[in-house]
Scaffold this motif. Structure first.
Motif, PDB file in Angstrom:
ATOM      1  N   ARG A  11       5.521  -6.394  10.829  1.00  0.00           N
ATOM      2  CA  ARG A  11       6.356  -5.327   9.917  1.00  0.00           C
ATOM      3  C   ARG A  11       7.467  -6.025   9.175  1.00  0.00           C
ATOM      4  O   ARG A  11       7.784  -5.562   8.103  1.00  0.00           O
ATOM      5  CB  ARG A  11       6.948  -4.159  10.809  1.00  0.00           C
ATOM      6  CG  ARG A  11       5.684  -3.432  11.703  1.00  0.00           C
ATOM      7  CD  ARG A  11       6.596  -2.320  12.389  1.00  0.00           C
ATOM      8  NE  ARG A  11       5.494  -1.483  12.886  1.00  0.00           N
ATOM      9  CZ  ARG A  11       5.820  -0.557  13.851  1.00  0.00           C
ATOM     10  NH1 ARG A  11       7.088  -0.390  14.139  1.00  0.00           N
ATOM     11  NH2 ARG A  11       4.825   0.144  14.348  1.00  0.00           N
ATOM     12  N   ARG A  62       8.375  -5.837   5.172  1.00  0.00           N
ATOM     13  CA  ARG A  62       9.674  -5.667   4.894  1.00  0.00           C
ATOM     14  C   ARG A  62      10.296  -6.570   3.876  1.00  0.00           C
ATOM     15  O   ARG A  62      10.852  -6.362   2.777  1.00  0.00           O
ATOM     16  CB  ARG A  62      10.687  -5.343   5.953  1.00  0.00           C
ATOM     17  CG  ARG A  62      10.537  -4.338   6.868  1.00  0.00           C
ATOM     18  CD  ARG A  62      11.749  -4.042   7.793  1.00  0.00           C
ATOM     19  NE  ARG A  62      11.347  -2.918   8.660  1.00  0.00           N
ATOM     20  CZ  ARG A  62      11.046  -3.146  10.043  1.00  0.00           C
ATOM     21  NH1 ARG A  62      11.139  -4.402  10.360  1.00  0.00           N
ATOM     22  NH2 ARG A  62      10.919  -2.297  10.619  1.00  0.00           N
ATOM     23  N   SER A  95      11.328   2.213   4.309  1.00  0.00           N
ATOM     24  CA  SER A  95      11.600   3.206   5.564  1.00  0.00           C
ATOM     25  C   SER A  95      10.462   3.440   6.438  1.00  0.00           C
ATOM     26  O   SER A  95      10.662   3.500   7.413  1.00  0.00           O
ATOM     27  CB  SER A  95      12.195   4.432   4.696  1.00  0.00           C
ATOM     28  OG  SER A  95      13.264   4.094   3.958  1.00  0.00           O
ATOM     29  N   LEU A  96       9.516   3.311   5.786  1.00  0.00           N
ATOM     30  CA  LEU A  96       7.937   3.783   6.645  1.00  0.00           C
ATOM     31  C   LEU A  96       7.878   2.599   7.464  1.00  0.00           C
ATOM     32  O   LEU A  96       7.421   2.969   8.595  1.00  0.00           O
ATOM     33  CB  LEU A  96       6.955   3.995   5.928  1.00  0.00           C
ATOM     34  CG  LEU A  96       6.746   5.070   5.009  1.00  0.00           C
ATOM     35  CD1 LEU A  96       5.747   5.315   3.862  1.00  0.00           C
ATOM     36  CD2 LEU A  96       6.900   6.602   5.587  1.00  0.00           C
ATOM     37  N   LYS A 125       9.720   1.069   9.525  1.00  0.00           N
ATOM     38  CA  LYS A 125      10.368   1.444  10.576  1.00  0.00           C
ATOM     39  C   LYS A 125       9.688   2.024  11.705  1.00  0.00           C
ATOM     40  O   LYS A 125       9.817   1.786  12.874  1.00  0.00           O
ATOM     41  CB  LYS A 125      11.699   2.170  10.557  1.00  0.00           C
ATOM     42  CG  LYS A 125      12.559   1.401   9.327  1.00  0.00           C
ATOM     43  CD  LYS A 125      14.026   2.173   9.164  1.00  0.00           C
ATOM     44  CE  LYS A 125      14.928   1.523   8.217  1.00  0.00           C
ATOM     45  NZ  LYS A 125      16.204   2.288   7.975  1.00  0.00           N
ATOM     46  N   HIS A 126       8.541   2.870  11.295  1.00  0.00           N
ATOM     47  CA  HIS A 126       7.881   3.754  12.314  1.00  0.00           C
ATOM     48  C   HIS A 126       6.565   3.471  12.374  1.00  0.00           C
ATOM     49  O   HIS A 126       5.724   3.998  13.129  1.00  0.00           O
ATOM     50  CB  HIS A 126       8.247   5.003  11.962  1.00  0.00           C
ATOM     51  CG  HIS A 126       9.583   5.331  12.141  1.00  0.00           C
ATOM     52  ND1 HIS A 126      10.608   5.369  13.133  1.00  0.00           N
ATOM     53  CD2 HIS A 126      10.526   5.701  11.194  1.00  0.00           C
ATOM     54  CE1 HIS A 126      11.653   5.690  12.853  1.00  0.00           C
ATOM     55  NE2 HIS A 126      11.525   5.843  11.623  1.00  0.00           N
ATOM     56  N   HIS A 127       5.794   2.818  11.311  1.00  0.00           N
ATOM     57  CA  HIS A 127       4.514   2.631  11.116  1.00  0.00           C
ATOM     58  C   HIS A 127       3.994   1.202  10.791  1.00  0.00           C
ATOM     59  O   HIS A 127       5.038   0.532  10.201  1.00  0.00           O
ATOM     60  CB  HIS A 127       3.904   3.662  10.069  1.00  0.00           C
ATOM     61  CG  HIS A 127       4.317   4.920  10.145  1.00  0.00           C
ATOM     62  ND1 HIS A 127       3.658   5.923  10.824  1.00  0.00           N
ATOM     63  CD2 HIS A 127       5.470   5.626   9.584  1.00  0.00           C
ATOM     64  CE1 HIS A 127       4.295   7.111  10.979  1.00  0.00           C
ATOM     65  NE2 HIS A 127       4.998   7.066  10.163  1.00  0.00           N
ATOM     66  N   SER A 128       2.839   1.013  11.039  1.00  0.00           N
ATOM     67  CA  SER A 128       2.295  -0.747  10.933  1.00  0.00           C
ATOM     68  C   SER A 128       2.174  -0.651   9.047  1.00  0.00           C
ATOM     69  O   SER A 128       1.532   0.240   8.538  1.00  0.00           O
ATOM     70  CB  SER A 128       1.136  -0.756  11.675  1.00  0.00           C
ATOM     71  OG  SER A 128      -0.120  -0.081  11.187  1.00  0.00           O
ATOM     72  N   ASP A 170      -1.441   0.713   8.347  1.00  0.00           N
ATOM     73  CA  ASP A 170      -1.463   2.322   8.190  1.00  0.00           C
ATOM     74  C   ASP A 170      -0.910   2.676   6.907  1.00  0.00           C
ATOM     75  O   ASP A 170      -1.633   3.703   6.349  1.00  0.00           O
ATOM     76  CB  ASP A 170      -0.896   3.035   9.383  1.00  0.00           C
ATOM     77  CG  ASP A 170      -1.677   2.685  10.751  1.00  0.00           C
ATOM     78  OD1 ASP A 170      -2.727   2.435  10.820  1.00  0.00           O
ATOM     79  OD2 ASP A 170      -0.836   2.693  11.676  1.00  0.00           O
TER      80      ASP A 170
END
Length: 449
Positions: free
Chosen positions: A160, A164, A301-302, A304-307, A310
Motif C-alpha cells: 500500500r 500511495r 484515501s482508499l 488506508k483501508h483497502h489493498s 482491490d
C-alpha cells in the motif's frame, strides 16, 4: 500469515554518491543511506518524471510555427510526437536493466544530461530531420528518468505504501500537463518564438539535474558483476512470463490505450464534429486533469483501508462501465459534446485508480530487478497508447464511433485478462501456500507457474 512491512530500510549500496563520481563512474565503498522523507522523495521523483509531460505538452501550441520555420507541413511536425513516444519507450527498455546493474543515480543523472543537451540543441534546429532526430534523443533521456523514478519507489516501499507514493507522485506530476500548453503558448507568442520552449526545457532539466545529483539517494542493491544481452533478455522474459504481472501490465496498457485515444480524438470531435468553441474545449481539457487529480487523491484515501489489488479491480470495472455508457450514448443517437465527453473524461480519470495500484502490485513480484520490470511495463504502456491513438485517427471519418468502440474494447480486454491472469494466479498461489513465501522466493517460483 505475517504481513509484509510496507517500509523497508534503504539498501546498502556501493553506487557513486557524488556528482564527480557519477561522471567518472568510480565506485566507493558501501555506506548505509539515511532515511528520506516520503513526501520529499515523491516531490523529487515527480520533478524528474515531469520532463516528459513538459516536453510533450508545452510545444503543442507551437507546432504550426515550428512547421513554417522548418518549411514543412504541420502534420509532419506533429509526427515528432510519435517519435518522442517511441524514444520514450526505447529509453525505458534500454536503461531499465542498466539501472539494475549500475544503480539508480548514475542512470537518472545521465538521462537528465541527455535531455538537457538535446533540448538545448532543439532550439537551434534547422531542418525537420534534425528536429525529429533530436526529439527522439530527448525522449531517450526522459525514458531513463521515468524508469528510475518507479524503480526507486519499489526499492524503498512495497504494498500500500508503494501505491500511495505512486499516487502522490502522479498528483504532483499532473501539474505539468495542466499548465504546460498555456506556458508553451506564452513562450511561443511573447518570449521569442518556439525556440524559447526548448530553452525553457533545457533550463528545467538543468534545475532537475542540480537537485537530483544533490538529493537523490541510491536505493538499488547492486550485484557487482556484468550482465550480457542474454541475461537482460532473460530478465524481460521473466517479467513477461509471469502470469500475475502480465495481468497488471495489460490493465495499465488498456487504460493508456483508451486515454491516448481520447486525447488524439478529442480536439477533432469537440471543435470540428460537435462545433464546441476552442475556449470551452480548453476548459474540458482542464476539467479532465482536475478529475484525474481527484481520482488520485481518492486512491490515497482508499489505500488506508483497502489493498491496491482491490482498488484496481474497482477502477477497471468503472472504466468498462463508462465505456459501455459512451457506446450506448452514440448508438442511441444521444451523443453531443455535453452528453458524450463527460463520460469519456470520467473514463480517463479512472486511470487514477488503476496505474499506481497496478505498478506497485506488479513490482512486488520483482524486488531484485524493479527497473527492468518497470521498463517492460512502460514500453508496453506507451506502445499501447500509440496504437490506440493510431487506430482511432485512422477511422476518424466515422465521427465518435472509433473512440467509443475503443474505450469499450479496452475495458472488456483489461477486465477479462486481469481475471484470467492476475486473479487466477492469486488463487493458485494461495492454494499452494506460496503467498507466505518471501517475495524473492515468489519471484523464482513464478517462473514455473
Amino acid at each position: 500469515m505475517s504481513e509484509r512491512p510496507w517500509h523497508r530500510p534503504l539498501a546498502v549500496s556501493n553506487a557513486p554518491t557524488d556528482c564527480l563520481d557519477i561522471l567518472m563512474m568510480r565506485k566507493k565503498g558501501g555506506a548505509v543511506l539515511k532515511r528520506f522523507a516520503p513526501r520529499r522523495l515523491a516531490r523529487l521523483l515527480a520533478l524528474m518524471m515531469a520532463l516528459t509531460p513538459l516536453a510533450t505538452d508545452a510545444y503543442l501550441p507551437a507546432i504550426p510555427d515550428i512547421a513554417r520555420y522548418l518549411g514543412t507541413e504541420a502534420s509532419a511536425a506533429a509526427n515528432s510526437m510519435s517519435l518522442y513516444l517511441l524514444g520514450f519507450a526505447c529509453g525505458q527498455v534500454i536503461f531499465g536493466p542498466i539501472s539494475d546493474r549500475i544503480g539508480r543515480r548514475p542512470v537518472a543523472i545521465g538521462g537528465i544530461i541527455v535531455f538537457f543537451l538535446s533540448s538545448l540543441a532543439l532550439a537551434f534546429s534547422s531542418s525537420l530531420m534534425m528536429f525529429c532526430s533530436l526529439r527522439f534523443v530527448e525522449a531517450l533521456g526522459g525514458g531513463a528518468c521515468s524508469v528510475n523514478a518507479a524503480a526507486v519507489v519499489r526499492d524503498r516501499f512495497s504494498g500500500r505504501e508503494s501505491a500511495r507514493m505512486m499516487s502522490t507522485m502522479t498528483m504532483i506530476l499532473l501539474l505539468a500537463p495542466l499548465g504546460a500548453p498555456s506556458l508553451g503558448a506564452l513562450l511561443n507568442n511573447y518570449a521569442g518564438g518556439w525556440q524559447a520552449i526548448f530553452l525553457f526545457l533545457a533550463i528545467y532539466a538543468l534545475v532537475a539535474l542540480t537537485l537530483v545529483s544533490r538529493k537523490l539517494p541510491e536505493t538499488a542493491v547492486l550485484s557487482g558483476h556484468a550482465e550480457g544481452l542474454a541475461t537482460i533478455a532473460r530478465r524481460y522474459g521473466r517479467v513477461l512470463g509471469h502470469r500475475a504481472a502480465l495481468g497488471y501490465i495489460i490493465a495499465v496498457a488498456c487504460s493508456y490505450a483508451g486515454i491516448f485515444s481520447f486525447l488524439s480524438a478529442s480536439s477533432y470531435l469537440c471543435i470540428n464534429y460537435y462545433k464546441v468553441p476552442e475556449w470551452i474545449y480548453g476548459l474540458m481539457f482542464t476539467g479532465n486533469i482536475i478529475l484525474v487529480l481527484g481520482a488520485n487523491r481518492l486512491n490515497l484515501s482508499l489505500l488506508k483501508h483497502h489493498s491496491p489489488h482491490d482498488i484496481l479491480k474497482v477502477g477497471m470495472m468503472l472504466q468498462l462501465g463508462f465505456g459501455v455508457m459512451a457506446l450506448l450514448t452514440v448508438a442511441l443517437r444521444l451523443d453531443a459534446a455535453w452528453t458524450l465527453m463527460p463520460l469519456v473524461i470520467i473514463f480517463s480519470s479512472m486511470n487514477g485508480l488503476i496505474t499506481a495500484n497496478a505498478i506497485s502490485s506488479m513490482l512486488d513480484y520483482f524486488p531484485s530487478m524493479s527497473a527492468t520490470a518497470t521498463a517492460a511495463l512502460g514500453c508496453i504502456q506507451f506502445s499501447s497508447g500509440g496504437i490506440g491513438s493510431f487506430i482511432v485517427n485512422a477511422f476518424g471519418d466515422y465521427g465518435p464511433w472509433p473512440l467509443v468502440i475503443m474505450l469499450t474494447s479496452v475495458g472488456v480486454i483489461s477486465n477479462v485478462m486481469f481475471r484470467l491472469l492476475s486473479e487466477a494466479h492469486a488463487r493458485t498461489t494461495s492454494r499452494e501456500g506460496l503467498a507466505e513465501k518471501p517475495h524473492a522466493e515468489l519471484e523464482d517460483s513464478s517462473l514455473r507457474t
